[in-house]
Structure formats: structure tokens, C-alpha cells
Scaffold this motif. Structure first.
Motif, PDB file in Angstrom:
ATOM      1  N   ASP A 104       0.764  -1.105   0.005  1.00 30.80           N
ATOM      2  CA  ASP A 104       0.102   0.012   0.182  1.00 30.80           C
ATOM      3  C   ASP A 104       0.918   1.328  -0.047  1.00 30.80           C
ATOM      4  N   LEU A 105       2.084   1.178   0.701  1.00 33.28           N
ATOM      5  CA  LEU A 105       2.785   2.204   0.738  1.00 33.28           C
ATOM      6  C   LEU A 105       3.913   2.513  -0.178  1.00 33.28           C
ATOM      7  N   LYS A 106       3.647   1.580  -1.119  1.00 31.82           N
ATOM      8  CA  LYS A 106       4.425   1.416  -2.585  1.00 31.82           C
ATOM      9  C   LYS A 106       6.042   1.191  -2.176  1.00 31.82           C
ATOM     10  N   ALA A 107       6.207   0.576  -1.284  1.00 33.93           N
ATOM     11  CA  ALA A 107       7.690  -0.035  -0.683  1.00 33.93           C
ATOM     12  C   ALA A 107       7.912  -0.973  -1.946  1.00 33.93           C
ATOM     13  N   GLY A 108       9.329  -0.681  -2.345  1.00 35.46           N
ATOM     14  CA  GLY A 108       9.837  -1.687  -3.266  1.00 35.46           C
ATOM     15  C   GLY A 108      10.213  -3.020  -2.475  1.00 35.46           C
ATOM     16  N   THR A 109      10.623  -2.997  -1.288  1.00 32.71           N
ATOM     17  CA  THR A 109      11.204  -4.079  -0.800  1.00 32.71           C
ATOM     18  C   THR A 109      10.516  -4.131   0.714  1.00 32.71           C
ATOM     19  N   PHE A 110       9.956  -5.562   0.853  1.00 36.03           N
ATOM     20  CA  PHE A 110       9.438  -6.090   2.149  1.00 36.03           C
ATOM     21  C   PHE A 110      10.721  -6.853   2.852  1.00 36.03           C
ATOM     22  N   CYS A 111      11.084  -5.971   4.086  1.00 37.02           N
ATOM     23  CA  CYS A 111      12.128  -6.511   4.730  1.00 37.02           C
ATOM     24  C   CYS A 111      11.787  -7.445   6.150  1.00 37.02           C
ATOM     25  N   MET A 112      11.920  -8.204   6.143  1.00 37.01           N
ATOM     26  CA  MET A 112      11.652  -9.333   7.345  1.00 37.01           C
ATOM     27  C   MET A 112      12.850  -9.682   8.271  1.00 37.01           C
ATOM     28  N   ALA A 113      12.746  -9.410   9.528  1.00 43.17           N
ATOM     29  CA  ALA A 113      13.833  -9.622  10.624  1.00 43.17           C
ATOM     30  C   ALA A 113      13.172 -10.504  11.612  1.00 43.17           C
ATOM     31  N   ILE A 114      14.364 -11.219  12.042  1.00 42.62           N
ATOM     32  CA  ILE A 114      13.833 -12.270  13.124  1.00 42.62           C
ATOM     33  C   ILE A 114      15.221 -11.984  14.277  1.00 42.62           C
ATOM     34  N   SER A 115      14.764 -11.962  15.361  1.00 43.60           N
ATOM     35  CA  SER A 115      16.058 -11.921  16.290  1.00 43.60           C
ATOM     36  C   SER A 115      16.546 -13.325  16.466  1.00 43.60           C
ATOM     37  N   GLY A 116      17.672 -13.467  17.094  1.00 41.31           N
ATOM     38  CA  GLY A 116      18.329 -14.808  17.165  1.00 41.31           C
ATOM     39  C   GLY A 116      19.804 -14.842  16.582  1.00 41.31           C
ATOM     40  N   ARG A 117      20.509 -15.736  16.944  1.00 40.56           N
ATOM     41  CA  ARG A 117      21.879 -16.074  16.447  1.00 40.56           C
ATOM     42  C   ARG A 117      21.693 -16.541  14.952  1.00 40.56           C
ATOM     43  N   SER A 118      20.935 -17.546  14.900  1.00 43.76           N
ATOM     44  CA  SER A 118      20.667 -18.160  13.517  1.00 43.76           C
ATOM     45  C   SER A 118      19.256 -18.879  13.793  1.00 43.76           C
ATOM     46  N   PRO A 119      18.470 -19.038  12.877  1.00 45.04           N
ATOM     47  CA  PRO A 119      17.049 -19.776  12.903  1.00 45.04           C
ATOM     48  C   PRO A 119      17.269 -21.047  13.106  1.00 45.04           C
ATOM     49  N   SER A 120      16.381 -21.711  14.068  1.00 46.10           N
ATOM     50  CA  SER A 120      16.434 -23.270  14.161  1.00 46.10           C
ATOM     51  C   SER A 120      15.537 -23.756  12.812  1.00 46.10           C
ATOM     52  N   GLU A 121      15.607 -24.966  12.851  1.00 45.08           N
ATOM     53  CA  GLU A 121      15.112 -25.650  11.572  1.00 45.08           C
ATOM     54  C   GLU A 121      13.632 -25.487  11.331  1.00 45.08           C
ATOM     55  N   SER A 122      13.097 -25.548  12.605  1.00 47.74           N
ATOM     56  CA  SER A 122      11.607 -25.234  12.423  1.00 47.74           C
ATOM     57  C   SER A 122      11.113 -23.832  12.042  1.00 47.74           C
TER      58      SER A 122
END
Length: 351
Positions: A104-122
Motif C-alpha cells: 500500500d505504501l509503494k515500498a519496493g522491498t519487504f524486509c523481514m527480520a527475526i531476532s536470534g543468532r541463527s534460525p532453528s530448523e523449524s
């Protein structure tokens, strides 16, 4: 005082030559009297590659807090007592709702972050499914910020069409041990190299204002150039209560503008994004940051809020800049009618 020819610096940058350390230090220590000369030269380089276009990125903090790392700047780290929301990976429908807002805001990129050292498999599996759902619904570029990543993980991200991975170097290799002890500067470089091996473009920048020296700032810029990263977010430290750097206050708007100009001279063709701390440290001079930089986040950051989308759009319009579509084309018409419509819509959405 040695007089610096900023037009010559711009020409050197445009020729592909690296700005030497002596010149770089002079840029950072220059008096306010020549700030407009710096910005004019930086804009010359920026305009060559990006014209007067501005890219918008939208950031979602999809998993907050609960991190085992000890990064001194971060409100989500294990050593932070900051009062922030802490939650595991949010449900896919909430991720899609955030992507709707980005579109809606005409952003060209959707950035998604998660906290943590590295994501678990699940968690990594759920992230992949969420990214596939966003891709199926929207014509958005996806930038994943997931911590340290292996070659196998970056290959999986490439296979589902993730466009970019963010992993900031944060500071110079020399200063890194003063900021974090639970992983090394080399760990961060390895992740970026894994991303590049997978054929995904890299997003990596830093956080300025963390007791680093001018040499550290220059070393960070040189490292990003050596790694040939594609997108460079420049964060200015927000000293959050409850973090070890809560009492640090080394920045003012002019210092920030000099830093942005230096990064443009050293990284002439890269997308340079003014990220966290823009509103706090640039304040009334935010629009001046768009002379060296060509991108901003619209909306909020990880655990801090940004200014309203309507103010961001007004800033871009009033500065004479134009928005990019997700495909890189210009969104606005010559008379700014498209931006005015989006501005009015954003005002309504924020009331």
C-alpha cells in the motif's frame, strides 16, 4: 587548514577510484562551513547512478527479543534490560498483513527480520513458507534478515526467490570486539559470502555512533566496498535505556550528513539507505540525507518507531525527489499527482 576540492572527490568516486584514508578522514573532520559543498558533491555521485529517485523499504520485526547474543547496541540481546515486546515468530497471516501494508505504501522491498543468532530448523521452515506466501500475493522484493546463515540455508532462500539477505557488519573489524563477544566479525563476513555464493544480492551496513573512531568508520566503508555489497543501510545509534550503550551520544545532524557523504564517495553505485536513528539524529535535516542517500525505511524499525508515513512522503515530495516503483521505474508523474494521492491516503491511514 587544507582546502578540499569536493568536486574532484566526486569525479574520483565516479571514475571508480577509491578515496584514500587521508581524504576520507578530512571529509569526516571537515568544518560545518563546507557541509553544503560536501553534500553537493555527494549528490553529484548519487544523481549519476540514481537520479533523484528514492527507494522505500518496509521493515517487519517478525520475532522479537529472546536473543542469546550480547550485542551492546541491541535492545533484543541477552544482556539488555530494555522494556520491549518479546515474542516468537508471528503467524503467517500477520506477516501477510504487514506485506499488504508495504505494498500500500509503494515500498519496493519487504524486509523481514527475526531476532536470534541463527534460525532453528523449524523457524527457518516457517520463514520459507511465509516468504513464498508473500511472493505469491505481492510483487515485492523480499529482504531476509535472519542472523548467521549457512550455505545450505542461503541456497534454500535462493530456491524460493528471496531477492536479498541483510546481514550488517555493524562496525569495523577492529572495533567489533568492543561491541559483541558472542560472534566474530569473520562470522558476519562468512554469512555475506554464503549469500553471494547462492546468487542472492547482499544488504549490509553498519551502526554509527558506538564509540568508534573515524578510522573505524572508514574501515567499515572499505570492508563493504571490498565485499561488493549491493545495498548499504546506515543506522545511527539510538541509545536505548537498558543497553550498555544507553549513555552514548556522539552524533548530531551535521556529523550524520558527513558520514553519509563519505559512504557515497566510497560506495558510489550502491543503494545507500538511511535506516534506524534517522529521525532521532538527523531531525529537521532529514531531507538533506537524501542528497547522498537514495533510500529510506518507511514505517517503524525493529524496536523503535519511525515518523509517520505521511511525513516521509511529504519530505520526499518537498525535497524534489521522486519515488520508485518496485521494478525501479519512477512512480510519480511530472506534476507529482501520484505522490500527492499517496500522501493523502497515508494521512488518512495514520489518523
Amino acid at each position: 587548514m587544507t582546502t578540499i576540492d569536493y568536486n574532484a572527490i566526486a569525479e574520483l568516486s565516479l571514475s571508480g577510484e577509491l578515496i584514500d584514508r587521508t581524504t576520507a578522514k578530512s571529509i569526516l573532520s571537515a568544518p560545518d562551513l563546507v557541509l553544503l559543498e560536501q553534500l553537493n558533491a555527494a549528490y553529484k555521485v548519487r544523481h549519476h547512478y540514481w537520479s533523484n529517485r528514492v527507494r522505500l523499504h518496509f521493515l517487519l520485526n517478525a520475532q522479537s527479543g529472546l536473543c542469546p547474543e550480547d550485542c551492546n547496541y541491541c535492545s533484543q540481546s541477552k544482556i539488555s534490560s530494555a522494556e520491549i515486546e518479546k515474542y516468537p515468530l508471528i503467524a503467517q497471516d500477520r506477516i501477510l498483513a504487514a506485506a499488504d501494508r508495504a505494498a500500500d505504501l509503494k515500498a519496493g522491498t519487504f524486509c523481514m527480520a527475526i531476532s536470534g543468532r541463527s534460525p532453528s530448523e523449524s523457524v527457518f521452515g516457517n520463514v520459507l513458507e511465509a516468504f513464498k506466501a508473500v511472493k505469491a500475493k505481492h510483487d515485492l522484493k523480499i529482504c531476509a534478515c535472519l542472523g548467521l546463515l549457512s550455505e545450505d540455508q542461503t541456497q534454500q532462500l535462493a530456491a524460493i526467490g528471496v531477492d536479498r539477505v541483510n546481514h550488517n557488519l555493524n562496525t569495523s573489524e577492529n572495533h567489533h570486539e568492543n561491541i559483541c563477544s558472542t560472534h566474530t566479525f569473520r562470522d558476519r563476513v562468512n554469512t555475506l559470502q554464503n549469500v553471494q555464493k547462492a546468487g542472492i544480492t547482499t544488504c549490509s551496513g553498519g551502526i554509527l555512533g558506538m564509540n568508534e573512531t573515524d578510522d573505524d568508520i572508514i574501515d567499515l566503508a572499505y570492508s563493504l566496498r571490498d565485499l561488493d555489497v549491493t545495498s548499504v543501510p546506515i543506522n545511527f545509534l539510538i541509545p536505548i535505556a537498558g543497553t550498555p550503550l544507553s549513555d552514548i551520544n556522539q552524533l548530531n545532524p551535521r556529523r550524520c550528513l558527513r558520514i553519509l557523504s563519505l559512504f557515497r564517495f566510497i560506495l558510489p553505485k550502491q543503494e545507500i539507505r538511511i535506516a534506524g536513528g534517522r529521525e532521532v539524529h538527523l531531525r529537521s535535516l532529514q531531507v538533506m540525507g537524501l542528497y547522498p542517500a537514495n533510500s529510506i525505511f518507511i514505517g517503524d524499525y525493529l524496536t523503535t518507531t519511525g515518523q509517520s508515513a505521511s511525513n516521509d512522503l511529504a519530505m520526499i515530495r518537498d525535497g524534489g525527489f521522486v519515488l520508485e516503483n518496485p521494478d525501479g521505474s519512477v512512480l510519480e508523474t511530472e506534476d507529482n499527482q501520484v505522490l500527492k494521492v499517496k500522501f493523502k491516503q497515508s494521512v488518512t491511514n495514520n489518523q
